[in-house]
Design an enzyme around this catalytic site. Structure first.
Site, mmCIF file in Angstrom:
data_model
loop_
_atom_site.group_PDB
_atom_site.id
_atom_site.type_symbol
_atom_site.label_atom_id
_atom_site.label_comp_id
_atom_site.label_asym_id
_atom_site.label_seq_id
_atom_site.Cartn_x
_atom_site.Cartn_y
_atom_site.Cartn_z
ATOM 1 N N ARG A 13 -6.755 1.753 -11.829
ATOM 2 C CA ARG A 13 -7.302 2.194 -10.796
ATOM 3 C C ARG A 13 -8.435 3.314 -11.335
ATOM 4 O O ARG A 13 -7.712 4.461 -11.708
ATOM 5 C CB ARG A 13 -6.865 2.355 -9.626
ATOM 6 C CG ARG A 13 -7.567 3.000 -8.473
ATOM 7 C CD ARG A 13 -6.670 2.689 -7.335
ATOM 8 N NE ARG A 13 -7.010 3.937 -6.343
ATOM 9 C CZ ARG A 13 -6.177 4.094 -5.173
ATOM 10 N NH1 ARG A 13 -5.485 3.075 -4.813
ATOM 11 N NH2 ARG A 13 -6.615 4.927 -4.382
ATOM 12 N N ASP A 72 0.443 4.192 -7.362
ATOM 13 C CA ASP A 72 -0.148 5.602 -7.303
ATOM 14 C C ASP A 72 -0.282 5.946 -8.701
ATOM 15 O O ASP A 72 -0.840 5.129 -9.443
ATOM 16 C CB ASP A 72 1.142 6.524 -6.715
ATOM 17 C CG ASP A 72 1.049 6.298 -5.141
ATOM 18 O OD1 ASP A 72 0.203 5.628 -4.592
ATOM 19 O OD2 ASP A 72 1.913 6.875 -4.561
ATOM 20 N N ASP A 127 1.054 10.494 2.083
ATOM 21 C CA ASP A 127 0.636 9.698 0.910
ATOM 22 C C ASP A 127 0.512 10.464 -0.247
ATOM 23 O O ASP A 127 -0.597 10.770 -0.835
ATOM 24 C CB ASP A 127 -0.481 8.805 1.129
ATOM 25 C CG ASP A 127 -0.788 7.912 0.265
ATOM 26 O OD1 ASP A 127 -0.090 7.526 -0.485
ATOM 27 O OD2 ASP A 127 -2.105 7.525 0.185
ATOM 28 N N ASN A 164 -3.826 10.742 -1.295
ATOM 29 C CA ASN A 164 -4.626 9.756 -1.034
ATOM 30 C C ASN A 164 -6.511 9.963 -1.126
ATOM 31 O O ASN A 164 -6.765 11.036 -0.821
ATOM 32 C CB ASN A 164 -4.572 9.285 0.698
ATOM 33 C CG ASN A 164 -5.462 7.838 1.063
ATOM 34 O OD1 ASN A 164 -6.816 8.154 1.234
ATOM 35 N ND2 ASN A 164 -4.512 7.130 0.965
ATOM 36 N N SER A 165 -6.809 8.827 -1.812
ATOM 37 C CA SER A 165 -8.363 9.195 -1.993
ATOM 38 C C SER A 165 -9.343 9.670 -1.117
ATOM 39 O O SER A 165 -10.389 10.198 -1.482
ATOM 40 C CB SER A 165 -8.627 7.795 -2.810
ATOM 41 O OG SER A 165 -7.885 7.433 -3.745
ATOM 42 N N ASP A 169 0.873 -0.906 -4.894
ATOM 43 C CA ASP A 169 0.038 0.253 -5.177
ATOM 44 C C ASP A 169 1.031 1.515 -5.789
ATOM 45 O O ASP A 169 1.608 1.994 -5.192
ATOM 46 C CB ASP A 169 -0.559 0.749 -3.692
ATOM 47 C CG ASP A 169 -1.164 1.902 -3.824
ATOM 48 O OD1 ASP A 169 -1.355 2.585 -4.934
ATOM 49 O OD2 ASP A 169 -1.497 2.503 -2.926
ATOM 50 N N SER A 204 0.885 -1.219 0.016
ATOM 51 C CA SER A 204 0.085 -0.143 0.008
ATOM 52 C C SER A 204 0.980 1.378 -0.067
ATOM 53 O O SER A 204 1.854 1.364 0.778
ATOM 54 C CB SER A 204 -0.798 -0.241 1.476
ATOM 55 O OG SER A 204 -1.272 1.357 1.627
ATOM 56 N N GLY A 205 0.300 2.385 -0.854
ATOM 57 C CA GLY A 205 1.148 3.286 -0.990
ATOM 58 C C GLY A 205 0.995 4.239 0.324
ATOM 59 O O GLY A 205 2.140 4.908 0.937
ATOM 60 N N LEU A 206 -0.177 4.108 0.933
ATOM 61 C CA LEU A 206 -0.623 5.018 2.354
ATOM 62 C C LEU A 206 0.332 4.089 3.207
ATOM 63 O O LEU A 206 0.999 5.034 4.173
ATOM 64 C CB LEU A 206 -1.979 4.723 2.589
ATOM 65 C CG LEU A 206 -2.245 5.148 4.064
ATOM 66 C CD1 LEU A 206 -2.218 6.754 4.006
ATOM 67 C CD2 LEU A 206 -3.938 4.656 4.144
ATOM 68 N N LYS A 220 0.096 12.587 -6.229
ATOM 69 C CA LYS A 220 -1.360 12.205 -5.926
ATOM 70 C C LYS A 220 -1.468 12.410 -4.509
ATOM 71 O O LYS A 220 -0.586 12.728 -3.897
ATOM 72 C CB LYS A 220 -1.893 10.782 -6.367
ATOM 73 C CG LYS A 220 -0.568 9.596 -5.872
ATOM 74 C CD LYS A 220 -0.464 9.305 -4.427
ATOM 75 C CE LYS A 220 -1.793 9.347 -3.539
ATOM 76 N NZ LYS A 220 -1.717 7.843 -3.325
HETATM 77 C C1 SPV Z 1 -3.517 2.404 -0.489
HETATM 78 O O1 SPV Z 1 -3.618 1.617 0.361
HETATM 79 O O2 SPV Z 1 -2.571 3.144 -0.356
HETATM 80 C C2 SPV Z 1 -4.696 2.842 -1.342
HETATM 81 C C3 SPV Z 1 -5.637 2.450 -1.004
HETATM 82 O O3 SPV Z 1 -4.237 3.405 -2.448
HETATM 83 S S1 SPV Z 1 -6.749 3.600 -0.382
HETATM 84 O O4 SPV Z 1 -5.889 4.167 0.724
HETATM 85 O O5 SPV Z 1 -7.784 3.061 0.052
HETATM 86 O O6 SPV Z 1 -7.014 4.751 -1.436
HETATM 87 MG MG MG Z 2 -2.552 4.321 -2.510
#
Ligand code: SPV
Ligand code: MG
Length: 549
Positions: free
Chosen positions: A165, A93, A64, A128-129, A91, A52-54, A126
């Site tokens: 994604r 990004d 992130d 985080n979403s 992930d 995971s990027g986060l 980016k």
């Molecule tokens: C991550 O785990 O970094 C993701 C998933 O991209 S989310 O945080 O849900 O966007």
């Molecule tokens: Mg991510």
């Protein structure tokens, strides 16, 4: 079809991730953010890992927002990949730039045995979403399709996966826009579509899945709609569920609680039983494998001489000095007698040291040893103590009394000998001490000869035997090598059958070997050692230790 291609246990990680995406089963992968968390995910039974990027940003302590460089992320992945055997989906990004950055990323991931990458249709850098997702601009569809195609064209392994994604729903667009983008990405070569939503209900995801109608594998991240029964995803024919951040979140809450407790208590006592043991960390690091490899590859380790130190007795001649400690813990020139001995052993490369304690064993406070206890020390003698150390025996070991000090060359010469059994005998007048083990040998010490071949005939408590004077005094040091170990074990077994086994000492063992026709060789020395048997010896030992090397 070979195992490699069939997706069996030996299949490539890329192949296994591809099969997880394409199978009709609902599959699950869990987030990891470094080597140890990746190992834990694999051990729990997961078939794959979400890098995971986060979580990777968070373990660095940064946001992130591509604050960690892509090469720093790839370095983390290398550790994760090296210590696991299940596929990792990164992930990635936005691919860390344009199509050209994406090409390089795919090549670097393949080199590190990462099975696939997921890229999202946003703009670098980016966010985080879940942070103001609706304000985030989406990538131009054609530009993003070019990035997917560039990634696919640069992969060498056909089974490497690129997951596209779709962030349209996060950014506040409708299902139609999400479907339009998903279809464009599929046609550009994406192996699967990740459809993301930040709603607490799965409605958008389920509607998308219905409309998508299995055009290609669908991947979801139910971080926000976590209360949805998993069965609903199965029914919607989702291929892969990503549990996206639960390893970093559980680590954080545990670390916060542990830090608070230690700070408040100014002690570790409350937390010790709540955290993983140090041994568990060693296990996760694979310490066992290294130990086995050292046996195989480190010849110096294989040939290491071990030491067994007999230190069970109180010592008779010390009155109240040994009320609270065994003799070997009496201080000599500022440190315990046993510390002097252990230092001497270590100086000569004998690092595997087993000490058999008995009387006041709990008072033995010396680092760098394995401590065993002869629980029956008050009714048994040296041989019973030696028998306690049987698991520590090796075919190259020195057995020594714990109350002996000596110049280190004596140990060096003993360890360099090839004899199966060799005792060190001092041919000078018996020095200090009341307990004397007089040695009778087949030849007296010829001081003009180096390495004289001499055999032991007997060790006795008396300085004359059958009218003959002893040839010297055994200093309480014996080395067993090669077949000497089997002789020792057989002698211990034989003597154990005797009614007086509990009273027997090392001289009885040596005499038994001689009587059994086993050659017990003698190495003559001339002083340069002492043993500590009385208060007077303590002072002498202090002087000896001060000038010792
Ligand atoms: C991550 O785990 O970094 C993701 C998933 O991209 S989310 O945080 O849900 O966007
Ligand atoms: Mg991510």
């Amino acid at each position: 079809m070979s195992d490699r291609n069939s997706g069996g246990p030996a299949a490539r990680k890329t192949t296994r991730l591809r099969q997880m995406l394409q199978s009709s089963e609902l599959e699950f992968i869990l987030e990891a953010h470094n080597g140890i968390s990746a190992r834990i995910v694999e051990e729990a039974g997961f078939k794959g890992i979400w890098a995971s990027g986060l979580a990777i940003s968070a373990q660095f302590g940064v946001r992130d927002n591509n604050e960690a460089s892509w090469t720093q992320v790839v370095d983390v992945l290398e550790f994760m990949s090296d210590v696991t055997s299940i596929p990792i989906l990164l992930d990635g990004d936005t691919g860390y730039g344009n199509f050209n950055n994406m090409r390089r990323l795919v090549r670097k991931l393949e080199q590190r045995d990462v099975a696939g990458v997921c890229i999202e249709d946003k703009i670098f850098p980016k966010t985080n979403s879940f942070i103001g997702g609706e304000r985030q601009p989406l990538a131009d569809v054609n530009e993003f399709c070019g990035k997917i195609a560039a990634g696919k064209d640069s992969q060498i392994d056909d089974d490497f996966s690129i997951v596209a994604r779709v962030e349209a729903l996060i950014a506040g667009w409708d299902i139609a826009e999400a479907l339009r983008r998903g279809e464009a990405y599929r046609q550009a070569g994406a192996d699967a579509i990740l459809i993301h939503s930040k709603l607490s209900r799965p409605d958008q995801i389920l509607e998308f899945a219905r409309e998508w109608a299995n055009r290609s594998p669908l991947v979801i991240v139910p971080t926000k709609y976590y209360s949805t029964p998993t069965e609903a995803f199965r029914r919607a024919k989702i291929s892969l569920v990503i549990w996206a951040n639960h390893m970093i979140r559980s680590a954080v809450s545990t670390m916060q609680s542990t830090a608070r407790q230690i700070y408040a208590a100014e002690s570790l006592a409350d937390v010790e039983d709540k955290v993983a043991s140090v041994d568990e960390i060693f296990r996760l690091q694979g310490a066992d494998e290294l130990e086995a490899a050292e046996e195989r590859y480190l010849s110096s380790r294989r040939e290491e001489t071990r030491a067994i130190v007999l230190a069970a007795s109180r010592g008779e001649g010390f009155a109240s000095l040994t009320d609270d400690r065994p003799k070997v813990m009496l201080p000599i020139a500022g440190k315990p007698l046993l510390r002097h001995l252990v230092d001497k052993l270590k100086k000569r490369g004998l690092d595997d040291i087993t000490v058999v304690a008995g009387y006041k064993a709990e008072a033995i406070d010396v680092q760098g040893i394995k401590l065993l206890v002869n629980a029956a020390h008050d009714t048994t003698g040296e041989l019973a103590s030696l028998a306690c150390a049987r698991t520590a025996f090796s075919d190259d070991m020195v057995v020594i009394y714990g109350d002996v000090l000596f110049r280190s060359y004596i140990l060096r010469d003993l360890v360099e000998s090839d004899a199966a059994v060799m005792v060190v005998v001092d041919s000078n007048e018996p020095a200090s001490g009341s307990a004397a083990d007089f040695a009778y040998c087949d030849e007296a010490d010829d001081r003009s000869t180096w390495g004289q071949a001499v055999r032991l005939q007997r060790i006795a408590a008396s300085g004359t035997l059958d009218g003959r004077a002893a040839d010297g005094r055994w200093i309480g040091m014996v080395r067993f090598k090669g077949e000497g170990l089997a002789w020792l074990e057989a002698a211990l077994d034989a003597l154990r059958g005797r009614a007086d086994f509990a009273q027997l000492g090392l001289p009885d063992l040596l005499n038994h070997l001689v009587a059994d026709q086993k050659p017990v060789h003698v190495w003559y020395v001339h002083g340069h050692w002492l043993d500590v048997n009385s208060v007077q010896d303590l002072e002498q030992a202090g002087n000896f230790a001060a000038g010792s090397n």
